[in-house]
Design a protein around this motif. Structure first.
Motif, PDB file in Angstrom:
ATOM      1  N   PHE A   1       0.843  -1.197   0.000  1.00 43.40           N
ATOM      2  CA  PHE A   1       0.000   0.000   0.000  1.00 43.40           C
ATOM      3  C   PHE A   1       0.884   1.256   0.000  1.00 43.40           C
ATOM      4  O   PHE A   1       0.625   2.219  -0.707  1.00 43.40           O
ATOM      5  N   HIS A   2       1.922   1.234   0.816  1.00 41.53           N
ATOM      6  CA  HIS A   2       2.845   2.372   0.904  1.00 41.53           C
ATOM      7  C   HIS A   2       3.502   2.635  -0.457  1.00 41.53           C
ATOM      8  O   HIS A   2       3.612   3.782  -0.884  1.00 41.53           O
ATOM      9  N   LEU A   3       3.924   1.570  -1.133  1.00 37.19           N
ATOM     10  CA  LEU A   3       4.523   1.700  -2.461  1.00 37.19           C
ATOM     11  C   LEU A   3       3.548   2.374  -3.428  1.00 37.19           C
ATOM     12  O   LEU A   3       3.925   3.275  -4.180  1.00 37.19           O
ATOM     13  N   MET A   4       2.283   1.973  -3.390  1.00 36.31           N
ATOM     14  CA  MET A   4       1.294   2.562  -4.289  1.00 36.31           C
ATOM     15  C   MET A   4       1.083   4.047  -4.003  1.00 36.31           C
ATOM     16  O   MET A   4       1.008   4.858  -4.922  1.00 36.31           O
ATOM     17  N   VAL A   5       0.995   4.403  -2.720  1.00 34.81           N
ATOM     18  CA  VAL A   5       0.732   5.798  -2.364  1.00 34.81           C
ATOM     19  C   VAL A   5       1.940   6.692  -2.668  1.00 34.81           C
ATOM     20  O   VAL A   5       1.790   7.757  -3.261  1.00 34.81           O
ATOM     21  N   PHE A   6       3.123   6.258  -2.275  1.00 38.47           N
ATOM     22  CA  PHE A   6       4.286   7.140  -2.373  1.00 38.47           C
ATOM     23  C   PHE A   6       5.056   7.047  -3.689  1.00 38.47           C
ATOM     24  O   PHE A   6       5.801   7.969  -4.022  1.00 38.47           O
ATOM     25  N   ARG A   7       4.904   5.963  -4.439  1.00 40.08           N
ATOM     26  CA  ARG A   7       5.615   5.855  -5.708  1.00 40.08           C
ATOM     27  C   ARG A   7       4.664   5.829  -6.899  1.00 40.08           C
ATOM     28  O   ARG A   7       5.091   5.802  -8.039  1.00 40.08           O
ATOM     29  N   GLY A   8       3.367   5.772  -6.644  1.00 42.76           N
ATOM     30  CA  GLY A   8       2.391   5.877  -7.723  1.00 42.76           C
ATOM     31  C   GLY A   8       2.190   4.635  -8.558  1.00 42.76           C
ATOM     32  O   GLY A   8       1.703   4.725  -9.682  1.00 42.76           O
ATOM     33  N   THR A   9       2.538   3.474  -8.025  1.00 44.09           N
ATOM     34  CA  THR A   9       2.299   2.252  -8.786  1.00 44.09           C
ATOM     35  C   THR A   9       0.811   1.926  -8.755  1.00 44.09           C
ATOM     36  O   THR A   9       0.117   2.230  -7.789  1.00 44.09           O
ATOM     37  N   ARG A  10       0.345   1.329  -9.830  1.00 41.84           N
ATOM     38  CA  ARG A  10      -1.045   0.882  -9.893  1.00 41.84           C
ATOM     39  C   ARG A  10      -1.176  -0.412  -9.100  1.00 41.84           C
ATOM     40  O   ARG A  10      -0.203  -1.108  -8.839  1.00 41.84           O
TER      41      ARG A  10
END
Length: 157
Positions: A38-47
């Protein structure tokens, strides 16, 4: 956002969460075992599909870089690998230090969980079956994320 609330009319085809909504999401999943994703999606913009389908072989833990080259697509109960949705989808991105540390933690936790599961399987093979999920994979059902990722909307308006 105000106009959307008043009229119900979506302002555009792509909706971006506000910082408040992102904060509510991360607060809500702070203790979840997949928090690093979840953190990766929020902070790096991955789908969602890119995060679920990110194999460890595409993650350089030494340099703190991930290469997005595939995503998982889900329809009903089928999940398959596919190329990213757009031409700009295949990309390499540098991780910030906090995300880098979280991914290192997540990798260690996955390895420990896998070892624990393999031990259970060794002791009781009929109860604990092996799956077709590749070793070291972060794969999960992307369809399940749709439900999980909707809860902050109601709590943040």
């Amino acid at each position: 956002m105000t106009r959307w609330k008043e009229t119900g009319e979506k302002p555009g085809p792509v909706m971006v969460w506000t910082p408040k909504q992102n904060g509510a999401l991360l607060d809500g999943v702070a203790e979840h075992r997949l928090y690093p994703m979840f953190h990766l999606m929020v902070f790096r913009g991955t789908r969602r599909g890119e995060s679920c389908g990110l194999p460890w072989r595409e993650t350089d833990m030494t340099a703190g870089v991930v290469h997005i080259s595939e995503q998982l697509v889900a329809a009903y109960y089928d999940v398959w690998e596919h190329t990213p949705r757009s031409d700009s989808g295949a990309r390499t991105m540098r991780l910030d230090s906090h995300t880098h540390e979280l991914l290192k933690f997540w990798r260690r936790r996955q390895q420990a969980e896998r070892a624990e599961w393999e031990e259970k399987h060794r002791k009781e093979p009929k109860k604990y079956r092996r799956t077709s999920i590749p070793a070291g994979s972060s794969r999960g059902r992307t369809a399940a994320w749709t439900t999980r990722s909707t809860f902050p909307r109601s709590s943040t308006g």
